[in-house]
Write a protein that holds these residues in place. Sequence first.
Motif, PDB file in Angstrom:
ATOM      1  N   ALA A 129      13.311 -27.408   2.145  1.00 17.83           N
ATOM      2  CA  ALA A 129      13.756 -28.062   3.334  1.00 17.83           C
ATOM      3  C   ALA A 129      13.822 -26.943   4.361  1.00 17.83           C
ATOM      4  CB  ALA A 129      15.029 -28.699   3.077  1.00 17.83           C
ATOM      5  N   GLY A 130      14.360 -25.803   4.122  1.00 19.74           N
ATOM      6  CA  GLY A 130      14.390 -24.701   5.031  1.00 19.74           C
ATOM      7  C   GLY A 130      13.150 -24.243   5.440  1.00 19.74           C
ATOM      8  N   GLU A 131      12.156 -24.292   4.703  1.00 20.57           N
ATOM      9  CA  GLU A 131      10.830 -23.914   5.192  1.00 20.57           C
ATOM     10  C   GLU A 131      10.201 -24.819   6.282  1.00 20.57           C
ATOM     11  OE1 GLU A 131       8.568 -23.856   1.544  1.00 20.57           O
ATOM     12  OE2 GLU A 131       9.542 -22.124   0.825  1.00 20.57           O
ATOM     13  N   VAL A 132      10.230 -26.194   5.999  1.00 13.21           N
ATOM     14  CA  VAL A 132       9.796 -27.259   6.922  1.00 13.21           C
ATOM     15  C   VAL A 132      10.701 -27.074   7.937  1.00 13.21           C
ATOM     16  CG1 VAL A 132       8.524 -28.317   5.173  1.00 13.21           C
ATOM     17  CG2 VAL A 132      10.923 -29.004   5.503  1.00 13.21           C
ATOM     18  N   LEU A 133      12.040 -27.113   7.943  1.00  9.42           N
ATOM     19  CA  LEU A 133      12.798 -26.949   9.271  1.00  9.42           C
ATOM     20  C   LEU A 133      12.308 -25.753  10.050  1.00  9.42           C
ATOM     21  CD1 LEU A 133      16.507 -27.576   7.820  1.00  9.42           C
ATOM     22  CD2 LEU A 133      15.219 -29.125   9.267  1.00  9.42           C
ATOM     23  N   ALA A 134      11.938 -24.775   9.404  1.00  8.60           N
ATOM     24  CA  ALA A 134      11.335 -23.664  10.378  1.00  8.60           C
ATOM     25  C   ALA A 134      10.110 -24.054  10.808  1.00  8.60           C
ATOM     26  CB  ALA A 134      11.272 -22.308   9.533  1.00  8.60           C
ATOM     27  N   GLN A 135       9.211 -24.939  10.211  1.00  3.02           N
ATOM     28  CA  GLN A 135       7.871 -25.517  10.972  1.00  3.02           C
ATOM     29  C   GLN A 135       8.040 -26.139  12.023  1.00  3.02           C
ATOM     30  OE1 GLN A 135       6.211 -26.329   6.520  1.00  3.02           O
ATOM     31  NE2 GLN A 135       4.640 -26.722   8.091  1.00  3.02           N
ATOM     32  N   VAL A 136       9.005 -26.909  12.072  1.00  2.46           N
ATOM     33  CA  VAL A 136       9.270 -27.721  13.205  1.00  2.46           C
ATOM     34  C   VAL A 136      10.322 -27.147  14.296  1.00  2.46           C
ATOM     35  CG1 VAL A 136       8.993 -29.905  12.105  1.00  2.46           C
ATOM     36  CG2 VAL A 136      11.420 -29.020  12.257  1.00  2.46           C
ATOM     37  N   GLY A 137      10.731 -25.679  14.078  1.00  4.49           N
ATOM     38  CA  GLY A 137      11.061 -24.902  15.213  1.00  4.49           C
ATOM     39  C   GLY A 137      12.799 -25.250  15.247  1.00  4.49           C
ATOM     40  N   LEU A 138      13.400 -25.291  13.785  1.00  5.89           N
ATOM     41  CA  LEU A 138      14.888 -25.413  13.742  1.00  5.89           C
ATOM     42  C   LEU A 138      15.047 -24.239  12.803  1.00  5.89           C
ATOM     43  CD1 LEU A 138      15.370 -29.133  13.232  1.00  5.89           C
ATOM     44  CD2 LEU A 138      15.880 -27.752  15.201  1.00  5.89           C
ATOM     45  N   ASP A 139      16.107 -23.588  13.040  1.00  2.67           N
ATOM     46  CA  ASP A 139      16.645 -22.380  12.065  1.00  2.67           C
ATOM     47  C   ASP A 139      17.144 -23.284  10.652  1.00  2.67           C
ATOM     48  OD1 ASP A 139      18.971 -20.766  10.834  1.00  2.67           O
ATOM     49  OD2 ASP A 139      17.724 -19.453  12.295  1.00  2.67           O
ATOM     50  N   PRO A 140      16.818 -22.528   9.739  1.00  2.00           N
ATOM     51  CA  PRO A 140      17.108 -23.266   8.106  1.00  2.00           C
ATOM     52  C   PRO A 140      18.699 -23.422   8.150  1.00  2.00           C
ATOM     53  CG  PRO A 140      15.480 -21.582   8.020  1.00  2.00           C
ATOM     54  CD  PRO A 140      15.880 -21.385   9.490  1.00  2.00           C
ATOM     55  N   SER A 141      19.633 -22.906   9.015  1.00  5.56           N
ATOM     56  CA  SER A 141      20.847 -23.021   9.000  1.00  5.56           C
ATOM     57  C   SER A 141      21.327 -24.230   9.236  1.00  5.56           C
ATOM     58  CB  SER A 141      21.857 -21.983   9.676  1.00  5.56           C
ATOM     59  OG  SER A 141      21.310 -22.003  11.141  1.00  5.56           O
ATOM     60  N   VAL A 142      20.249 -25.130  10.213  1.00  2.30           N
ATOM     61  CA  VAL A 142      20.800 -26.532  10.666  1.00  2.30           C
ATOM     62  C   VAL A 142      20.882 -27.566   9.580  1.00  2.30           C
ATOM     63  CG1 VAL A 142      19.615 -28.394  12.007  1.00  2.30           C
ATOM     64  CG2 VAL A 142      19.515 -26.094  12.812  1.00  2.30           C
ATOM     65  N   GLY A 143      20.271 -27.150   8.170  1.00  9.61           N
ATOM     66  CA  GLY A 143      20.290 -27.829   7.092  1.00  9.61           C
ATOM     67  C   GLY A 143      21.711 -28.107   6.446  1.00  9.61           C
ATOM     68  N   GLY A 185       9.484 -34.919  24.562  1.00  9.25           N
ATOM     69  CA  GLY A 185       8.350 -35.698  23.920  1.00  9.25           C
ATOM     70  C   GLY A 185       7.036 -34.925  23.706  1.00  9.25           C
ATOM     71  N   ALA A 186       6.903 -34.200  24.888  1.00  5.22           N
ATOM     72  CA  ALA A 186       5.707 -33.341  24.730  1.00  5.22           C
ATOM     73  C   ALA A 186       5.781 -32.204  23.522  1.00  5.22           C
ATOM     74  CB  ALA A 186       5.421 -32.456  25.753  1.00  5.22           C
ATOM     75  N   VAL A 187       7.086 -31.588  23.246  1.00  7.62           N
ATOM     76  CA  VAL A 187       7.398 -30.647  22.281  1.00  7.62           C
ATOM     77  C   VAL A 187       7.127 -31.308  20.942  1.00  7.62           C
ATOM     78  CG1 VAL A 187       9.256 -29.493  21.123  1.00  7.62           C
ATOM     79  CG2 VAL A 187       8.862 -29.282  23.651  1.00  7.62           C
ATOM     80  N   ILE A 188       7.714 -32.498  20.838  1.00  8.79           N
ATOM     81  CA  ILE A 188       7.629 -33.312  19.446  1.00  8.79           C
ATOM     82  C   ILE A 188       6.186 -33.597  19.293  1.00  8.79           C
ATOM     83  CG2 ILE A 188       7.894 -35.368  18.097  1.00  8.79           C
ATOM     84  CD1 ILE A 188      10.337 -33.544  18.421  1.00  8.79           C
ATOM     85  N   ASP A 189       5.114 -34.085  20.360  1.00 10.16           N
ATOM     86  CA  ASP A 189       3.882 -34.268  20.167  1.00 10.16           C
ATOM     87  C   ASP A 189       3.100 -32.884  19.557  1.00 10.16           C
ATOM     88  OD1 ASP A 189       4.050 -36.721  20.820  1.00 10.16           O
ATOM     89  OD2 ASP A 189       3.667 -36.486  22.922  1.00 10.16           O
ATOM     90  N   GLY A 190       3.277 -31.766  20.237  1.00 12.18           N
ATOM     91  CA  GLY A 190       2.737 -30.573  19.653  1.00 12.18           C
ATOM     92  C   GLY A 190       3.251 -30.124  18.516  1.00 12.18           C
ATOM     93  N   LEU A 191       4.439 -30.490  17.709  1.00  8.18           N
ATOM     94  CA  LEU A 191       4.805 -30.365  16.531  1.00  8.18           C
ATOM     95  C   LEU A 191       3.829 -31.149  15.609  1.00  8.18           C
ATOM     96  CD1 LEU A 191       8.502 -29.632  16.922  1.00  8.18           C
ATOM     97  CD2 LEU A 191       7.018 -28.076  16.454  1.00  8.18           C
ATOM     98  N   ILE A 192       3.789 -32.556  16.074  1.00 14.87           N
ATOM     99  CA  ILE A 192       3.014 -33.187  15.231  1.00 14.87           C
ATOM    100  C   ILE A 192       1.538 -32.899  15.058  1.00 14.87           C
ATOM    101  CG2 ILE A 192       2.014 -35.787  15.218  1.00 14.87           C
ATOM    102  CD1 ILE A 192       4.843 -36.798  16.615  1.00 14.87           C
ATOM    103  N   VAL A 193       0.994 -32.501  16.011  1.00 14.62           N
ATOM    104  CA  VAL A 193      -0.331 -31.833  16.115  1.00 14.62           C
ATOM    105  C   VAL A 193      -0.502 -30.788  15.102  1.00 14.62           C
ATOM    106  CG1 VAL A 193      -2.279 -31.068  17.189  1.00 14.62           C
ATOM    107  CG2 VAL A 193      -0.993 -32.885  18.149  1.00 14.62           C
ATOM    108  N   GLU A 194       0.505 -29.996  15.085  1.00 13.64           N
ATOM    109  CA  GLU A 194       0.508 -28.575  14.470  1.00 13.64           C
ATOM    110  C   GLU A 194       0.563 -28.885  12.969  1.00 13.64           C
ATOM    111  OE1 GLU A 194       3.413 -26.140  15.827  1.00 13.64           O
ATOM    112  OE2 GLU A 194       2.639 -25.685  17.894  1.00 13.64           O
TER     113      GLU A 194
END
Length: 263
Positions: A129-143, A185-194
């Motif tokens: 979960a921490g790994e994928v949170l980092a992938q979408v631009g969130l610190d793992p501590s958000v978990g 919205g543009a940020v989320i779209d960019g993350l989706i594409v990545e």
Amino acid sequence: MSAALPKIRIRGLCKSFGEKRVLDGIDLDVEAGTSTVVIGGSGSGKSVLLRCILGLIQPDAGTIEIDGVDVLRQPRREQERQREKIGMLFQNAALFDSLLVWENVAFGLLARSGRGGPRIRRSDARERAGEVLAQVGLDPSVGDLAPSELSGGMQKRVGLARAIAARPEILFFDEPTTGLDPIMGAVIDGLIVECVRGLGSTAIAITHDMPSARRIGDRAAMLYRGQLVWQGPAASLLDSGNAMVDQFTHGRREGPIGMELRR
């Protein structure tokens, strides 16, 4: 040499609720590793189409093939295995309020383990979960937070993290930018594409957001009254040459759709 099978192949898909025919003979191919966006007005059948592919709704007729196998004719256990190839970002994220963020992200992994799938310890699920949170631009501590402590944009990122946590072959996005400001919205779209490109996944998104559709889609299709009235490159959505698509994408009051709605 024969052409490669599409990852998802739909033929003659029909679904009615009472006298209302929501899907009326849908034919759609989604090639492996590509993203297709489906646009259309409210009630045009977009969500029903996704739910049929997911197996949440049984269609009245037609075929839905994944990797060349008609999932509608498979035994229930095989259908469940096919669904495990799919990750889903729900509209408004649809997080579980009673679970911490990391538990939301790892929910699918833990659920599959409990159903006899690959065993995973909670500590390993938390690490993933921490790994994928980092992938979408969130610190793992958000978990360690509750979903209620997050902004709308952060909740959407968590929903995306949950969708990709199991490294799915197929990703579905249901109105991914709903409720977000244009920048987020543009940020989320960019993350989706990545995420889609990083996983090599095949994706289908339904949306009303034309900038979003053009950002995340390789191909696009428009549903109107249960039928696909146009298919083509997503980059051509604003100049498709199709009167219905042009009216919808430019938000014009007058046109073939408005004339039919006034009857």
